[in-house]
Enzyme design. Structure first.
Site, PDB file in Angstrom:
ATOM      1  N   TYR A 154       0.844  -1.216   0.000  1.00 64.60           N
ATOM      2  CA  TYR A 154       0.000   0.000   0.000  1.00 64.60           C
ATOM      3  C   TYR A 154       0.875   1.260   0.000  1.00 64.60           C
ATOM      4  O   TYR A 154       0.642   2.203  -0.772  1.00 64.60           O
ATOM      5  CB  TYR A 154      -0.898  -0.045   1.236  1.00 64.60           C
ATOM      6  CG  TYR A 154      -1.950   1.034   1.323  1.00 64.60           C
ATOM      7  CD1 TYR A 154      -3.109   0.983   0.559  1.00 64.60           C
ATOM      8  CD2 TYR A 154      -1.792   2.099   2.214  1.00 64.60           C
ATOM      9  CE1 TYR A 154      -4.085   1.971   0.682  1.00 64.60           C
ATOM     10  CE2 TYR A 154      -2.764   3.084   2.333  1.00 64.60           C
ATOM     11  CZ  TYR A 154      -3.909   3.017   1.565  1.00 64.60           C
ATOM     12  OH  TYR A 154      -4.868   3.992   1.683  1.00 64.60           O
ATOM     13  N   ALA A 156       3.940   1.548  -1.051  1.00 58.81           N
ATOM     14  CA  ALA A 156       4.597   1.662  -2.369  1.00 58.81           C
ATOM     15  C   ALA A 156       3.624   2.257  -3.379  1.00 58.81           C
ATOM     16  O   ALA A 156       3.992   3.136  -4.179  1.00 58.81           O
ATOM     17  CB  ALA A 156       5.084   0.289  -2.828  1.00 58.81           C
TER      18      ALA A 156
HETATM   19  N1  LIG Z   1     -10.067   5.673   4.730  1.00 61.62           N
HETATM   20  C1  LIG Z   1      -8.872   6.159   5.019  1.00 61.62           C
HETATM   21  O1  LIG Z   1      -8.506   6.347   6.194  1.00 61.62           O
HETATM   22  C2  LIG Z   1      -7.916   6.533   3.928  1.00 61.62           C
HETATM   23  C3  LIG Z   1      -6.726   7.187   4.304  1.00 61.62           C
HETATM   24  C4  LIG Z   1      -5.828   7.554   3.303  1.00 61.62           C
HETATM   25  C5  LIG Z   1      -6.132   7.275   1.979  1.00 61.62           C
HETATM   26  N2  LIG Z   1      -7.274   6.637   1.658  1.00 61.62           N
HETATM   27  C6  LIG Z   1      -7.503   6.360   0.232  1.00 61.62           C
HETATM   28  O2  LIG Z   1      -8.694   7.011  -0.177  1.00 61.62           O
HETATM   29  C7  LIG Z   1      -9.359   6.222  -1.164  1.00 61.62           C
HETATM   30  C8  LIG Z   1     -10.777   5.922  -0.710  1.00 61.62           C
HETATM   31  O3  LIG Z   1     -10.701   5.270   0.553  1.00 61.62           O
HETATM   32  P1  LIG Z   1     -12.020   4.733   1.319  1.00 61.62           P
HETATM   33  O4  LIG Z   1     -11.623   4.523   2.715  1.00 61.62           O
HETATM   34  O5  LIG Z   1     -13.172   5.591   0.977  1.00 61.62           O
HETATM   35  O6  LIG Z   1     -12.181   3.285   0.624  1.00 61.62           O
HETATM   36  P2  LIG Z   1     -13.429   2.280   0.653  1.00 61.62           P
HETATM   37  O7  LIG Z   1     -12.850   0.919   0.769  1.00 61.62           O
HETATM   38  O8  LIG Z   1     -14.481   2.710   1.618  1.00 61.62           O
HETATM   39  O9  LIG Z   1     -14.033   2.472  -0.822  1.00 61.62           O
HETATM   40  C9  LIG Z   1     -13.273   2.153  -1.950  1.00 61.62           C
HETATM   41  C10 LIG Z   1     -14.219   1.966  -3.129  1.00 61.62           C
HETATM   42  O10 LIG Z   1     -13.405   1.613  -4.259  1.00 61.62           O
HETATM   43  C11 LIG Z   1     -14.026   0.543  -4.950  1.00 61.62           C
HETATM   44  N3  LIG Z   1     -13.026  -0.234  -5.670  1.00 61.62           N
HETATM   45  C12 LIG Z   1     -11.996  -0.917  -5.135  1.00 61.62           C
HETATM   46  N4  LIG Z   1     -11.318  -1.556  -6.098  1.00 61.62           N
HETATM   47  C13 LIG Z   1     -11.931  -1.263  -7.283  1.00 61.62           C
HETATM   48  C14 LIG Z   1     -11.707  -1.640  -8.627  1.00 61.62           C
HETATM   49  N5  LIG Z   1     -10.700  -2.472  -8.975  1.00 61.62           N
HETATM   50  N6  LIG Z   1     -12.516  -1.155  -9.590  1.00 61.62           N
HETATM   51  C15 LIG Z   1     -13.561  -0.346  -9.262  1.00 61.62           C
HETATM   52  N7  LIG Z   1     -13.831   0.033  -7.995  1.00 61.62           N
HETATM   53  C16 LIG Z   1     -13.027  -0.422  -7.011  1.00 61.62           C
HETATM   54  C17 LIG Z   1     -14.721  -0.264  -3.854  1.00 61.62           C
HETATM   55  O11 LIG Z   1     -15.760  -1.102  -4.382  1.00 61.62           O
HETATM   56  C18 LIG Z   1     -15.220   0.820  -2.910  1.00 61.62           C
HETATM   57  O12 LIG Z   1     -16.515   1.252  -3.259  1.00 61.62           O
HETATM   58  C19 LIG Z   1      -8.500   4.968  -1.346  1.00 61.62           C
HETATM   59  O13 LIG Z   1      -7.617   5.146  -2.439  1.00 61.62           O
HETATM   60  C20 LIG Z   1      -7.722   4.897  -0.060  1.00 61.62           C
HETATM   61  O14 LIG Z   1      -6.502   4.197  -0.221  1.00 61.62           O
HETATM   62  C21 LIG Z   1      -8.181   6.265   2.599  1.00 61.62           C
END
Ligand SMILES: NC(=O)c1ccc[n+]([C@@H]2O[C@H](COP(=O)([O-])OP(=O)(O)OC[C@H]3O[C@@H](n4cnc5c(N)ncnc54)[C@H](O)[C@@H]3O)[C@@H](O)[C@H]2O)c1
Length: 248
Positions: A154, A156
């Protein structure tokens, strides 16, 4: 209000979490949004909610690692709305494990969704943004880009996205395409709700503001960066982390 009027946004990972809140804020600010996700049921529920008064979103079920499907969705968006003003590469996954125990499957899955897919989506929208001589690309990085135990894959992917953000900012500036990254700290989504309570308490104790972010606080930054108010901002990484990364 209306800061995204006439903006047409391709948003990945739209079904839940930060993506769903972005979709709600983008629509409230006047945008039309192609909602991309692989989770059909949740995506269609959100689309019904947002289209209640007028058709302002199109739900598109696809896997963003599928280049053919992504290209077809961008073509459909341009055929329907005539343009693609912004791409938000929000979808992301985790497959945590200590490096000694991390499987090749866990490595490949995270790199493919978090790093390769944003490349696929960016290559799909770029020719349209170039022709328009206008566009915004926003990438979902993370504080984990700076390193986190159990997240070699992650971290990376999220630090790789910062490198891609700065490279695209340089390559695309001549076409008036801005590229930025948003790096949230721990945000109250399903991804974080899955973390055991005692681990979450330790995380919160390290945050100077002593709490998790809300999805609205993260989406507000995407909304601003997608708007013309951010017209001179490119190649930047905005840490939205309650001060977590300060002090080093
Ligand atoms: N939640 C956190 O604390 C946090 C912190 C830093 C960064 N992020 C980043 O923010 C972004 C959103 O995070 P989140 O917590 O809302 O995630 P989440 O898991 O709640 O939602 C992610 C969404 O992406 C979709 N998804 C995943 N793989 C997919 C694919 N191959 N094709 C199409 N859709 C796909 C899932 O179905 C889901 O609806 C991510 O990139 C995450 O790495 C989140």
């Amino acid at each position: 209000m209306n800061e995204l009027k006439d903006k047409h946004i391709f948003l990945t990972g739209a079904a839940r979490g930060i993506g769903a809140t972005c979709a709600r804020q983008f629509v409230a600010a006047g945008a039309k949004v192609l909602l991309v996700d692989r989770d059909e049921a949740t995506l269609f529920d959100l689309a019904r909610e947002l289209n209640a008064e007028a058709e302002v979103v199109i739900p598109q079920v696809l896997d963003i690692t599928d280049r053919t499907a992504v290209n077809a969705a961008v073509d459909k968006m341009v055929a329907t709305w005539g343009r693609v003003d912004a791409l938000v590469n929000n979808a992301g996954i985790t497959r945590d494990a200590l490096t000694a125990k991390m499987t090749e499957e866990a490595w490949d899955a995270v790199i493919n969704v978090n790093l390769k897919a944003p490349m696929i989506c960016t290559q799909a929208v770029f020719p349209h943004m170039k022709e328009q001589q206008n566009g915004v690309i926003l990438n979902a990085s993370s504080v984990s880009a700076l390193g986190n135990v159990g997240q070699a894959n992650y971290a990376a992917s999220k630090s790789g996205l910062i490198g891609m953000t700065k490279t695209w900012a340089l390559e695309f500036a001549r076409y008036n395409i801005r590229v930025n990254a948003v790096a949230p700290g721990f945000t109250n989504t399903e991804m974080v709700q899955a973390i055991p309570e005692e681990v979450k308490a330790k995380i919160v104790a390290k945050v100077p503001l002593r709490r998790l972010a809300t999805t609205d606080e993260i989406a507000a930054v995407y909304r601003f960066l997608a708007s013309d108010s951010a017209a001179f901002i490119t190649g930047q990484v905005l840490y939205i982390d309650g001060g977590l990364t300060c002090g080093f």
